[in-house]
Write a protein that holds these residues in place. Structure first.
Motif, PDB file in Angstrom:
ATOM      1  N   ALA A  49      10.575  -9.464  22.967  1.00 36.15           N
ATOM      2  CA  ALA A  49      11.035  -8.564  21.919  1.00 36.15           C
ATOM      3  C   ALA A  49      10.720  -9.189  20.566  1.00 36.15           C
ATOM      4  CB  ALA A  49      12.539  -8.309  22.031  1.00 36.15           C
ATOM      5  N   ARG A  50      10.464  -8.317  19.598  1.00 35.74           N
ATOM      6  CA  ARG A  50      10.195  -8.776  18.239  1.00 35.74           C
ATOM      7  C   ARG A  50      10.886  -7.833  17.269  1.00 35.74           C
ATOM      8  NH1 ARG A  50       4.426  -9.967  17.595  1.00 35.74           N
ATOM      9  NH2 ARG A  50       5.022 -12.114  17.993  1.00 35.74           N
ATOM     10  N   THR A  52      10.859  -6.987  13.039  1.00 32.27           N
ATOM     11  CA  THR A  52      10.189  -7.248  11.774  1.00 32.27           C
ATOM     12  C   THR A  52      11.214  -7.581  10.693  1.00 32.27           C
ATOM     13  OG1 THR A  52      10.276  -4.961  11.003  1.00 32.27           O
ATOM     14  CG2 THR A  52       8.419  -5.569  12.418  1.00 32.27           C
ATOM     15  N   ASN A  56      12.376  -3.211  12.209  1.00 37.27           N
ATOM     16  CA  ASN A  56      11.710  -2.487  13.297  1.00 37.27           C
ATOM     17  C   ASN A  56      11.579  -3.399  14.504  1.00 37.27           C
ATOM     18  OD1 ASN A  56      11.263  -0.054  11.822  1.00 37.27           O
ATOM     19  ND2 ASN A  56       9.576  -1.076  10.762  1.00 37.27           N
ATOM     20  N   THR A  57      11.744  -2.811  15.683  1.00 39.51           N
ATOM     21  CA  THR A  57      11.736  -3.599  16.908  1.00 39.51           C
ATOM     22  C   THR A  57      10.696  -3.095  17.901  1.00 39.51           C
ATOM     23  OG1 THR A  57      13.439  -2.191  17.901  1.00 39.51           O
ATOM     24  CG2 THR A  57      14.185  -4.136  16.684  1.00 39.51           C
ATOM     25  N   ASN A  58      10.240  -4.005  18.746  1.00 43.42           N
ATOM     26  CA  ASN A  58       9.421  -3.601  19.873  1.00 43.42           C
ATOM     27  C   ASN A  58       9.745  -4.507  21.056  1.00 43.42           C
ATOM     28  OD1 ASN A  58       7.554  -5.451  18.154  1.00 43.42           O
ATOM     29  ND2 ASN A  58       6.718  -5.573  20.216  1.00 43.42           N
ATOM     30  N   TYR A  59       9.571  -3.968  22.262  1.00 44.00           N
ATOM     31  CA  TYR A  59       9.965  -4.652  23.492  1.00 44.00           C
ATOM     32  C   TYR A  59       8.867  -4.531  24.542  1.00 44.00           C
ATOM     33  CZ  TYR A  59      14.650  -4.108  21.472  1.00 44.00           C
ATOM     34  OH  TYR A  59      15.740  -4.135  20.648  1.00 44.00           O
ATOM     35  N   ASP A  61       7.732  -3.567  28.163  1.00 41.82           N
ATOM     36  CA  ASP A  61       8.219  -2.411  28.926  1.00 41.82           C
ATOM     37  C   ASP A  61       9.315  -2.783  29.923  1.00 41.82           C
ATOM     38  OD1 ASP A  61       5.048  -0.575  29.203  1.00 41.82           O
ATOM     39  OD2 ASP A  61       6.555  -0.685  27.601  1.00 41.82           O
ATOM     40  N   LYS A  64      12.870  -2.714  28.233  1.00 42.15           N
ATOM     41  CA  LYS A  64      13.302  -1.583  27.406  1.00 42.15           C
ATOM     42  C   LYS A  64      14.534  -0.919  28.022  1.00 42.15           C
ATOM     43  CE  LYS A  64       8.842  -0.438  25.301  1.00 42.15           C
ATOM     44  NZ  LYS A  64       7.726   0.539  25.236  1.00 42.15           N
ATOM     45  N   THR A  68      18.350  -5.916  23.692  1.00 42.18           N
ATOM     46  CA  THR A  68      18.375  -5.505  22.291  1.00 42.18           C
ATOM     47  C   THR A  68      18.213  -6.738  21.406  1.00 42.18           C
ATOM     48  OG1 THR A  68      19.859  -3.653  22.785  1.00 42.18           O
ATOM     49  CG2 THR A  68      19.667  -4.347  20.487  1.00 42.18           C
TER      50      THR A  68
END
Length: 121
Positions: A49-50, A52, A56-59, A61, A64, A68
């Motif tokens: 996970a990252r 910004t 903003n977040t991204n995970y 798959d 997901k 969190t």
């Protein structure tokens, strides 16, 4: 000297939860991306996970809906809340702080020492 110190790892049963914390010292990372990676035995390190600087977040798959990521810039800390843990989540989890050094996007990565997460009954 920049240091990232992780905490919160441990042994948990499948379906359980853990919260990882990573406190940075030596410089502030507000406005810069921070994230969590993991490495299981025999596998390459992968981004979990990252988040910004703007939140903003991204995970990956596979996490997901279960994990969190969040950050508290006042504390210079990033967190990873992990719910519904599965045995395949077992790995060493590493904190990452990415310092953007110029407008072209060049960066330097800082890493924590890692914390073990083991999901087993």
């Amino acid at each position: 000297q920049v240091q990232l110190v992780e905490s919160g790892g441990g042994l948990v049963q499948p379906g359980g939860s853990l919260r990882l914390s990573c406190a940075a010292s030596g410089r502030r990372f507000s406005g810069n991306p921070m994230g969590w990676y993991r490495q299981a035995p025999g596998k390459e390190r992968e981004l979990v996970a990252r988040i910004t600087g703007g939140g903003n977040t991204n995970y990956v798959d596979s996490v997901k809906g279960r994990f969190t990521i969040s950050r508290d810039d006042a504390k210079n800390t990033v967190y990873l809340q992990m719910n519904s843990l599965k045995p395949e989540d077992t790995a060493v989890y590493y904190c990452n702080a990415r310092l953007i050094v110029n407008v072209e996007g060049a960066y330097y990565d800082y890493w924590g020492q890692g914390t073990q997460v083991t999901v087993s009954s």
